[in-house]
Enzyme design. Sequence first.
Site, PDB file in Angstrom:
ATOM      1  CE  LYS A  18      66.718  19.807  15.103  1.00  0.00           C
ATOM      2  NZ  LYS A  18      65.894  19.103  14.080  1.00  0.00           N
ATOM      3  CD  GLU A  44      64.080  35.827  11.688  1.00  0.00           C
ATOM      4  OE1 GLU A  44      62.892  36.223  11.706  1.00  0.00           O
ATOM      5  OE2 GLU A  44      65.041  36.585  11.507  1.00  0.00           O
ATOM      6  CB  CYS A  88      56.253  32.243  10.355  1.00  0.00           C
ATOM      7  SG  CYS A  88      57.790  32.441   9.505  1.00  0.00           S
ATOM      8  CD  GLU A 103      52.225  31.150  12.738  1.00  0.00           C
ATOM      9  OE1 GLU A 103      52.737  31.630  11.735  1.00  0.00           O
ATOM     10  OE2 GLU A 103      52.857  30.429  13.537  1.00  0.00           O
TER      11      GLU A 103
HETATM   12  P1  ADP Z   1      57.091  23.775  13.811  1.00  0.00           P
HETATM   13  O1  ADP Z   1      55.936  24.016  14.712  1.00  0.00           O
HETATM   14  O2  ADP Z   1      57.199  24.693  12.666  1.00  0.00           O
HETATM   15  O3  ADP Z   1      57.350  22.343  13.485  1.00  0.00           O
HETATM   16  P2  ADP Z   1      59.157  23.679  15.771  1.00  0.00           P
HETATM   17  O4  ADP Z   1      59.550  24.854  16.555  1.00  0.00           O
HETATM   18  O5  ADP Z   1      58.528  22.526  16.458  1.00  0.00           O
HETATM   19  O6  ADP Z   1      58.280  24.284  14.618  1.00  0.00           O
HETATM   20  O7  ADP Z   1      60.394  23.110  14.945  1.00  0.00           O
HETATM   21  C1  ADP Z   1      61.369  23.890  14.349  1.00  0.00           C
HETATM   22  C2  ADP Z   1      62.705  23.212  14.527  1.00  0.00           C
HETATM   23  O8  ADP Z   1      62.978  23.116  15.915  1.00  0.00           O
HETATM   24  C3  ADP Z   1      62.805  21.800  13.982  1.00  0.00           C
HETATM   25  O9  ADP Z   1      64.101  21.607  13.445  1.00  0.00           O
HETATM   26  C4  ADP Z   1      62.614  20.957  15.223  1.00  0.00           C
HETATM   27  O10 ADP Z   1      63.235  19.706  15.133  1.00  0.00           O
HETATM   28  C5  ADP Z   1      63.326  21.796  16.249  1.00  0.00           C
HETATM   29  N1  ADP Z   1      62.937  21.565  17.644  1.00  0.00           N
HETATM   30  C6  ADP Z   1      61.710  21.266  18.151  1.00  0.00           C
HETATM   31  N2  ADP Z   1      61.769  21.143  19.476  1.00  0.00           N
HETATM   32  C7  ADP Z   1      63.050  21.361  19.863  1.00  0.00           C
HETATM   33  C8  ADP Z   1      63.761  21.387  21.107  1.00  0.00           C
HETATM   34  N3  ADP Z   1      63.136  21.165  22.271  1.00  0.00           N
HETATM   35  N4  ADP Z   1      65.079  21.656  21.074  1.00  0.00           N
HETATM   36  C9  ADP Z   1      65.704  21.903  19.912  1.00  0.00           C
HETATM   37  N5  ADP Z   1      65.110  21.908  18.719  1.00  0.00           N
HETATM   38  C10 ADP Z   1      63.801  21.638  18.675  1.00  0.00           C
END
Ligand code: ADP
Length: 481
Positions: free
Chosen positions: A177, A253, A287, A384
């Site tokens: 995804k 990560e 990161c 960050e």
């Molecule tokens: P960033 O702050 O770098 O955007 P996130 O952790 O929000 O990092 O996002 C990283 C990935 O995790 C993206 O692909 C996002 O769609 C996905 N993501 C965010 N929230 C969820 C969740 N609750 N369950 C699964 N995937 C998620």
Amino acid sequence: MDKTLISLLKTQAFIDGAWVGEPRMVVTDKATGEEIARVPEMGAAETNAAIAAAHRAFPAWSKLLAKERAKILRRWYELIVEHADELALLLTKEQGKPLPEAKGEILYGAAFVELFAEEAKRVYGETIPTHKQDARVVIMKQPIGVVGAITPWNFPSAMITRKVSPALAVGCTVVVKPAEDTPLSALALAELAQRAGVPKGVLNIVTAKDPVPVGRALTESPLVRMITFTGSTEVGKILMEQAARTVKRVGMELGGNAPFIVFDDADLDRAVAGAIASKFRNAGQTCVCANRILVQDGVYDAFAEKLTAEVKKLKVGAGVETGVTVGPLINTAALKKVEEHVADAVAHGAKVVTGGKPSPLGGTYYEPTVLTEVTSKMKVSREETFGPVAPLFRFKTEEEAVRMANDTPFGLAAYFFTRDLGRCWRVAEALEYGIVGVNEGITSTEIAPFGGVKESGIGREGSHHGIEEFLETKYALMGGL
Ligand code: ADP
């Protein structure tokens, strides 16, 4: 967007070897805000279909000879390199980073595919001297099974190849995804994987606007044996909790809060070049970007001056424009966070030496910024910033620098600059980080293990360590001999 220029522009998700779903979710050009394309908004049902496809594909794929999988991966690598310019342009459009950096990411990402195509053939088991005369102790390495991969927007291409290629190399099948801001690079990689001969169901890409149902489906399915994630610590914790219910293996990560330490005896020009590379790459949105620049008292002013001179040379603009070194931030929330961090620092006594405000270009552009007299009271010391802001903290002794550097729940990357050999070893050992750059501002390479300690993650990606993550160890006692 000009479709002849981007023949790899795909607007459907990729499940069981077929392009499926109705394009709905708008993917924008981060430099202009204009629509590039639309992709499907998928949910639990489509994710479960992808998991089922990956599960069906697993027996045949995992039973191929390693050499056969290696050949397909090698072909995938070659296709990525052949299409590097096209992939880079797509990446710059949907992500925002300058074109040369995007090309760098494509080649960096391709290098994982090349490495793991080679490593596929070197997954060795072992025999252990037996404890019984009539038996032999045999250890086999086997692919863990179906892998769910969730990836971020800051490296839309390399974070996929870094996870997918070791998984495929050992015989796992994968459901990816990609991040909602940057799904097009993922789909383009899938197109090339298909052309390389990756069989249907082995690699699936599910695009989604709402990541939650997809994440739930991946973590809750008993058919998925591992979740590999790159993103925020907050989301990593949610996924770990969800994955715990079916006791899945996790590779995480997560976020960092990288210290970048400049000692009195450092080669200052080298330290400045390292800081520019570490801090301003991808507009500060990685990161491993230096988040806190700790400078020893004796060189604080000189370093600030030299760094500021270099920061003033950076050129902000659209990633496709020649000479641009700092692109737009990914979205308005990112811009808001940077503005908030700078405002908070200034309110607590920091000085803006250069930048300190959104760029006159508008949109999500922010001026490359240097802040001095930054202290631990400010948000920039704890969170960050993920933007082009270099906050300079002051310290007096080596012990104080190490204490400040380790004073965070995170532990991904750290950097320090010194010419004292004893200090190189002492500080490298004392830093509670998974990655340490000694007199180097950029450490990433496919041949070394990437990953964090503490709340920055679990597991390593890249190198031979990165392939172990996707393997189970089986002990077979061959008795009755
Ligand atoms: P960033 O702050 O770098 O955007 P996130 O952790 O929000 O990092 O996002 C990283 C990935 O995790 C993206 O692909 C996002 O769609 C996905 N993501 C965010 N929230 C969820 C969740 N609750 N369950 C699964 N995937 C998620």
